[in-house]
Design a protein around this motif. Structure first.
Motif, mmCIF file in Angstrom:
data_model
loop_
_atom_site.group_PDB
_atom_site.id
_atom_site.type_symbol
_atom_site.label_atom_id
_atom_site.label_comp_id
_atom_site.label_asym_id
_atom_site.label_seq_id
_atom_site.Cartn_x
_atom_site.Cartn_y
_atom_site.Cartn_z
ATOM 1 N N LYS A 214 0.832 -1.206 0.000
ATOM 2 C CA LYS A 214 0.000 0.000 0.000
ATOM 3 C C LYS A 214 0.865 1.254 0.000
ATOM 4 N N ARG A 218 0.777 4.186 -2.753
ATOM 5 C CA ARG A 218 0.535 5.592 -2.362
ATOM 6 C C ARG A 218 1.637 6.491 -2.896
ATOM 7 N N ALA A 221 1.200 7.105 -6.592
ATOM 8 C CA ALA A 221 -0.077 7.679 -7.027
ATOM 9 C C ALA A 221 0.143 8.959 -7.827
#
Length: 460
Positions: A214, A218, A221
């Motif tokens: 994750k 992130r 992104a």
């Protein structure tokens, strides 16, 4: 000045190795050197790149006598098992063997007016973030095909196996791979995220925890940087009523306990048809009771410590919670169990999916075994998981295994084997296990991008 990364040996809790992390400026400079060197590397003939990569693989093999005890010190795997070079070499060799065909142009058509084809071109600079549990084999899954395809590679290894990436980079450099084309770096989490967010890389491959995956997504992104992940697992085994019982017990229990249960595709839950359940359990208990828990440097040791006291603590918590909720533990505490990293391997029955032990990744030497009465019940239980890496089916009926496999939410279906990575197949997962795929021809597709050529010829 960066922070100090310390590898704490599970053997005795001492600091086995330490390295300083790069400053943010030095990290960006390292990637800039990789980017500058990549174009020249990609321009080399494919066969030359293949030869240099395989020479690097051989140079790692030449270090094996030093690597094996080093791994025991860093992450606790017993020296009796001889390290990882067999799988390391198998995977790299297969990717070298299929490179020409996998990276060949796709010819769409040519006539008097047009020539059309699709090339596979390297992404550019690939970041490989590798885990500690199989530090050489997991890294080579991406390092070898990425380099062969013409990418530059920046390798960041787990702190628990601090020296593995350093050895790989040294070996490949000694074999002739330019030092800037394959770099090992020591980075803290913030600097790693800053590099990804700053578009330093063209592709990121991460193997590790769900939380780590994750964090990678992130950081990437909005950058349009591709991220491939292999994260958690809770891999099931299913023993059908027609299974070869001895083979099923031997393979599934080894799949659950080898490397102290610290395997990406290790078996963490087993479902056995009611007709074989009692016999399976009796044989499984006998196998585990025969293990010798102790120092990984002792040639007699068959199961060593977990890589970190914290990891062992999580497994102990899952076991204690399950027992408190009604599970039965079948293995008495072994003499070598110190309450820390040295953990008694455990088999639990009377388990349910209400228990964390059967839902959350354990990543340790423990397995829950449940009785089932049908394929439908087993499929429902196998799919009752947030993860999907592999499933191991035990039957003499190939068509039945295929039919059951079609209904399981997983990346790989095994029949009559477990805990193995075939480099000819795509290594992939679904659900919280992540996305993407390594090895096989698909591994090359993920480490390159398609580039189309539509060329109109001029008459005369």
């Amino acid at each position: 000045m960066g922070q100090t990364l310390k590898c704490i040996s599970p053997i005795d809790g001492s600091v086995f190795a330490e390295r300083e992390t790069l400053s943010r400026e030095a990290a960006f400079d390292a990637v800039a050197r990789a980017r500058s060197a990549q174009t020249g590397w990609a321009a080399r003939p494919l066969q030359e790149r293949i030869g240099l990569v395989m020479a690097g693989v051989a140079a790692v093999g030449a270090m094996n006598d030093e690597i094996v005890p080093e791994l025991a010190h860093m992450m606790g795997r017993p020296v009796r098992y001889g390290g990882e070079f067999g799988g390391f070499n198998e995977r790299a060799s297969h990717m070298a063997k299929i490179a020409v065909e996998s990276l060949a142009d796709i010819e769409v058509g040519e006539d008097a007016g047009f020539k059309r084809y699709i090339k596979r071109v390297p992404h550019g600079v690939v970041l490989v973030v590798a885990p500690w549990n199989y530090p050489y084999m997991t890294a080579i899954n991406t390092v070898a095909p990425a380099l062969i395809a013409g990418n530059a590679v920046v390798l960041k290894h787990a702190t628990q196996t601090l020296l593995a990436g350093e050895r790989m980079a040294q070996a490949f450099a000694s074999a002739g791979v330019p030092a800037d084309v394959f770099q090992n770096v020591f980075l803290d989490h913030d600097t790693t995220s800053a590099l990804i967010a700053g578009k330093a890389f063209n592709f990121v491959n991460f193997t590790g925890s769900v939380g780590g995956g994750k964090a990678m997504e992130r950081a990437a992104a909005g950058t349009f940087t591709g991220v491939g992940t292999e994260l958690g697992g809770k891999d099931p085994g299913y023993v059908m009523e027609d299974a070869d019982l001895d083979a099923a017990v031997d393979t599934l229990i080894d799949g659950a306990m080898f490397n102290s249960g610290q395997c990406c595709c290790g078996i963490e839950r087993i479902y056995v048809h009611e007709s074989l359940y009692d016999a399976f359990l009796e044989k499984a208990i006998a196998i585990v009771k025969g293990y010798k828990l102790g120092s990984p440097l002792d040639a007699e040791t068959t199961i060593g410590p977990m890589a970190n006291v914290r990891f062992a603590g999580e497994v102990r918590s899952q076991i204690a919670e399950a027992v408190e909720a009604g599970a039965v533990a079948h293995i008495e505490t072994m003499d070598g169990d110190d309450g820390g990293a040295y953990l008694t391997p455990q088999i639990l029955t009377d388990v349910t999916h209400d228990m964390r032990l059967m839902r959350e990744e354990s990543f340790g030497p423990v397995v829950g075994i449940m009785k089932v009465s049908s394929d439908a019940e087993a499929i429902e239980l196998m799919n009752d998981s947030d993860f999907g890496l592999t499933a191991s089916l035990w039957t003499r009926d190939l068509e039945r295994a295929q039919a059951v496999g079609d209904r399981i939410e997983t990346g790989t279906v095994f029949m009559n084997r477990a805990d193995y990575l075939d480099p000819g197949l795509c290594w992939t997962g679904c659900k919280d296990t992540g996305r993407g795929g390594g090895l096989s021809v698909i591994g090359y597709h993920n480490l390159t991008r398609p580039k189309s050529y539509h060329l109109k010829k001029v008459a005369g």
